[in-house]
Design a protein around this motif. Structure first.
Motif, short mmCIF file in Angstrom:
data_model
loop_
_atom_site.label_atom_id
_atom_site.label_comp_id
_atom_site.label_asym_id
_atom_site.label_seq_id
_atom_site.Cartn_x
_atom_site.Cartn_y
_atom_site.Cartn_z
N VAL A 133 -5.41 5.88 5.75
CA VAL A 133 -4.74 5.63 7.05
C VAL A 133 -4.26 7.08 7.56
O VAL A 133 -3.48 7.74 6.81
CB VAL A 133 -3.68 4.63 6.87
CG1 VAL A 133 -2.71 4.41 8.02
CG2 VAL A 133 -4.07 3.27 6.40
N ARG A 134 -4.54 7.25 8.66
CA ARG A 134 -4.33 8.57 9.44
C ARG A 134 -2.97 8.27 10.24
O ARG A 134 -3.00 7.51 11.09
CB ARG A 134 -5.05 9.22 10.20
CG ARG A 134 -4.75 10.57 10.71
CD ARG A 134 -5.89 10.91 11.70
NE ARG A 134 -7.19 11.46 10.71
CZ ARG A 134 -7.41 12.76 10.23
NH1 ARG A 134 -6.44 13.61 10.08
NH2 ARG A 134 -8.45 12.86 9.50
N LEU A 161 7.37 5.74 3.57
CA LEU A 161 7.16 5.56 1.98
C LEU A 161 8.50 4.70 1.40
O LEU A 161 9.64 4.91 1.91
CB LEU A 161 7.27 6.83 1.33
CG LEU A 161 6.16 7.65 2.00
CD1 LEU A 161 6.01 9.17 1.28
CD2 LEU A 161 4.73 6.92 1.76
N THR A 162 8.46 4.08 0.49
CA THR A 162 9.44 3.21 0.05
C THR A 162 9.46 3.34 -1.59
O THR A 162 8.41 3.89 -2.32
CB THR A 162 9.36 1.56 0.25
OG1 THR A 162 7.96 1.24 -0.57
CG2 THR A 162 9.04 1.46 1.71
N TYR A 173 -3.38 9.39 4.36
CA TYR A 173 -2.81 8.60 3.34
C TYR A 173 -3.62 7.75 2.53
O TYR A 173 -4.31 6.56 3.31
CB TYR A 173 -1.71 7.71 4.00
CG TYR A 173 -0.21 8.38 4.23
CD1 TYR A 173 0.54 8.66 3.66
CD2 TYR A 173 -0.38 9.07 5.72
CE1 TYR A 173 1.89 9.42 4.11
CE2 TYR A 173 0.91 9.64 6.25
CZ TYR A 173 2.05 9.73 5.26
OH TYR A 173 2.99 10.65 5.79
N TYR A 174 -4.06 8.07 1.40
CA TYR A 174 -5.00 7.30 0.79
C TYR A 174 -3.86 6.09 -0.11
O TYR A 174 -3.31 6.47 -1.00
CB TYR A 174 -5.76 8.00 -0.70
CG TYR A 174 -6.45 9.39 0.26
CD1 TYR A 174 -7.79 9.14 0.08
CD2 TYR A 174 -5.96 10.21 0.51
CE1 TYR A 174 -8.66 10.19 0.67
CE2 TYR A 174 -6.62 11.35 1.16
CZ TYR A 174 -8.00 11.43 1.28
OH TYR A 174 -8.67 12.35 1.96
N ILE A 175 -4.16 4.73 0.24
CA ILE A 175 -3.55 3.76 -0.03
C ILE A 175 -4.34 2.73 -0.70
O ILE A 175 -5.74 2.56 -0.52
CB ILE A 175 -2.71 3.25 1.06
CG1 ILE A 175 -3.64 2.65 2.09
CG2 ILE A 175 -1.60 4.08 1.63
CD1 ILE A 175 -2.85 2.22 3.24
N VAL A 176 -3.60 1.91 -1.63
CA VAL A 176 -4.40 0.74 -2.22
C VAL A 176 -3.58 -0.52 -2.33
O VAL A 176 -2.25 -0.29 -2.25
CB VAL A 176 -4.83 1.15 -3.90
CG1 VAL A 176 -5.50 2.30 -3.79
CG2 VAL A 176 -3.49 1.40 -4.54
N PRO A 177 -4.10 -1.67 -2.29
CA PRO A 177 -3.31 -2.76 -2.24
C PRO A 177 -2.68 -2.93 -3.64
O PRO A 177 -3.12 -2.09 -4.70
CB PRO A 177 -4.26 -4.09 -2.17
CG PRO A 177 -5.36 -3.40 -1.50
CD PRO A 177 -5.76 -1.68 -1.96
N LEU A 178 -1.58 -3.65 -3.78
CA LEU A 178 -0.79 -3.79 -4.99
C LEU A 178 -1.62 -4.27 -6.16
O LEU A 178 -1.41 -3.87 -7.16
CB LEU A 178 0.24 -4.66 -4.90
CG LEU A 178 1.37 -4.86 -5.90
CD1 LEU A 178 2.02 -3.20 -6.12
CD2 LEU A 178 2.67 -5.66 -5.54
N LEU A 188 -2.31 9.13 -2.57
CA LEU A 188 -2.43 10.86 -2.38
C LEU A 188 -2.06 10.61 -0.69
O LEU A 188 -2.32 9.99 -0.18
CB LEU A 188 -3.70 11.19 -2.67
CG LEU A 188 -3.77 12.57 -2.05
CD1 LEU A 188 -3.05 13.63 -3.05
CD2 LEU A 188 -5.42 13.01 -2.41
N GLU A 189 -1.33 11.84 -0.59
CA GLU A 189 -1.06 12.15 0.76
C GLU A 189 -1.61 13.60 1.19
O GLU A 189 -0.86 14.62 0.52
CB GLU A 189 0.30 11.85 1.36
CG GLU A 189 0.58 11.95 2.61
CD GLU A 189 0.90 13.53 3.33
OE1 GLU A 189 0.48 13.96 4.28
OE2 GLU A 189 1.49 14.29 2.30
N ARG A 190 -2.45 13.50 2.24
CA ARG A 190 -2.74 15.00 2.45
C ARG A 190 -3.20 15.28 3.91
O ARG A 190 -4.00 14.48 4.61
CB ARG A 190 -4.12 15.43 1.59
CG ARG A 190 -4.55 16.57 1.78
CD ARG A 190 -3.64 17.69 1.02
NE ARG A 190 -4.13 19.08 1.21
CZ ARG A 190 -3.24 19.84 0.55
NH1 ARG A 190 -1.97 19.71 -0.03
NH2 ARG A 190 -3.74 21.33 0.85
N ASP A 191 -2.28 16.02 4.43
CA ASP A 191 -2.29 16.46 5.97
C ASP A 191 -2.26 15.32 6.88
O ASP A 191 -3.26 14.98 7.83
CB ASP A 191 -3.63 17.22 6.15
CG ASP A 191 -3.70 18.66 5.59
OD1 ASP A 191 -2.54 19.18 5.05
OD2 ASP A 191 -4.72 19.19 5.16
#
Length: 294
Positions: free
Chosen positions: A282-283, A292-293, A265-270, A259-262
């Motif tokens: 991560v802000r 983004l890829t 970035y809410y990210i997770v490992p593969l 998710l991305e919000r303002d």
């Protein structure tokens, strides 16, 4: 010539003209544009509020599966209302269609056919007789709540439909009246239908979240460039030191975007799993660049 008696007025031998339908008085505003506008506004407000509630329940349950609270997302009214469109599933539409059909079918008429009113009355009387068995079926499904999952939400829907059928006319053409026989069943039906909508919203959101969590490799890829080392797990995230002359000499890959919000970035490992994996936020800033890829 015979004169009429003095106490009786002379009668006009011409027939009186036929009277047309009574016209609405100036105080009758049953079809006025103002009343229609009020009805449209009231119904629109109710529908908008219902969509907002269902959207908020869906979003809260969906991201709650990933341990993200609804308050941190700061979604607007329109964004939450559009989330309710996720409920347009086949089973939900079929259940709603059956409830509507069960409620309005006894009142339908077969157009101008001479036997239509009689047939419609029999159908409505049949609906009134079936109301208690339908409610009993719903109570039975409610007792079997754990056994009929993930379709437990059908129980309150069946109870609500049975309560609405109690408002049909009986074989003598009588419709229920009074608080206990009319207002109370309708209110109870609305409560059960609202409960059913809430349950189907929560179940749909959790099912969608589980399905989404099972395909992390298909999520949008994320590349993070940073001017300083980040506290990301080295065993799951690929860290590539770049030239020290660059503004962002640290590069992190092997990440997926939830998710991305303002700018967050809410990210997770593969290799993330919802049972044991952590979600990293991560802000984006001057010291951190997020790309983004595919």
């Amino acid at each position: 010539m015979t004169m009429p008696p003095p106490d009786e007025p002379a009668r006009d031998p011409r027939p009186e003209p036929e009277r047309g339908p009574a016209r609405e008085g100036p105080g009758d505003d049953s079809a006025s544009p103002t009343l229609l506008l009020k009805l449209v506004i009231a119904q629109g407000t109710f529908i908008a509020g219902l969509l907002f509630y269902l959207g908020a329940m869906y979003t809260s349950s969906y991201y709650g599966y990933f341990h993200i609270s609804l308050g941190t997302l700061d979604l607007s009214f329109g964004e939450l209302a559009t989330q309710s469109l996720h409920l347009l599933k086949l089973e939900v539409l079929v259940a709603a269609g059956l409830i509507v059909l069960a409620v309005i079918a006894p009142s339908l008429r077969a157009g101008s056919h001479p036997q239509a009113p009689r047939a419609g009355g029999r159908a409505e009387a049949l609906g009134a007789r079936l109301s208690l068995p339908v409610v009993a079926l719903g109570v039975l499904l409610l007792a079997l709540w754990t056994q009929i999952q993930p379709y437990g939400w059908t129980a309150p829907f069946v109870i609500g439909a049975g309560l609405l059928l109690t408002q049909c006319r009986d074989a003598q053409g009588r419709r229920p009246h009074g608080f206990r026989r009319r207002a109370l069943p309708v209110f109870a039906a609305a409560v059960f239908l609202f409960w059913g909508l809430t349950r189907v919203t929560v179940d749909t959101a959790q099912r969608d979240a589980r399905s989404h969590a099972g395909h992390v490799v298909d999520w949008t890829g994320v590349v993070v460039l940073s001017s300083r080392p980040l506290s990301l797990p080295d065993t799951e995230v690929r860290k590539e030191p770049l030239s020290s002359d660059l503004l962002h000499p640290y590069r992190y890959t092997g990440l997926r975007l939830l998710l991305e919000r303002d700018g967050r970035y809410y990210i997770v490992p593969l290799g993330w799993t919802p049972e044991t994996g952590a979600i990293y936020v991560v802000r984006e800033s001057e010291s951190t660049w997020v790309g983004l890829t595919p």
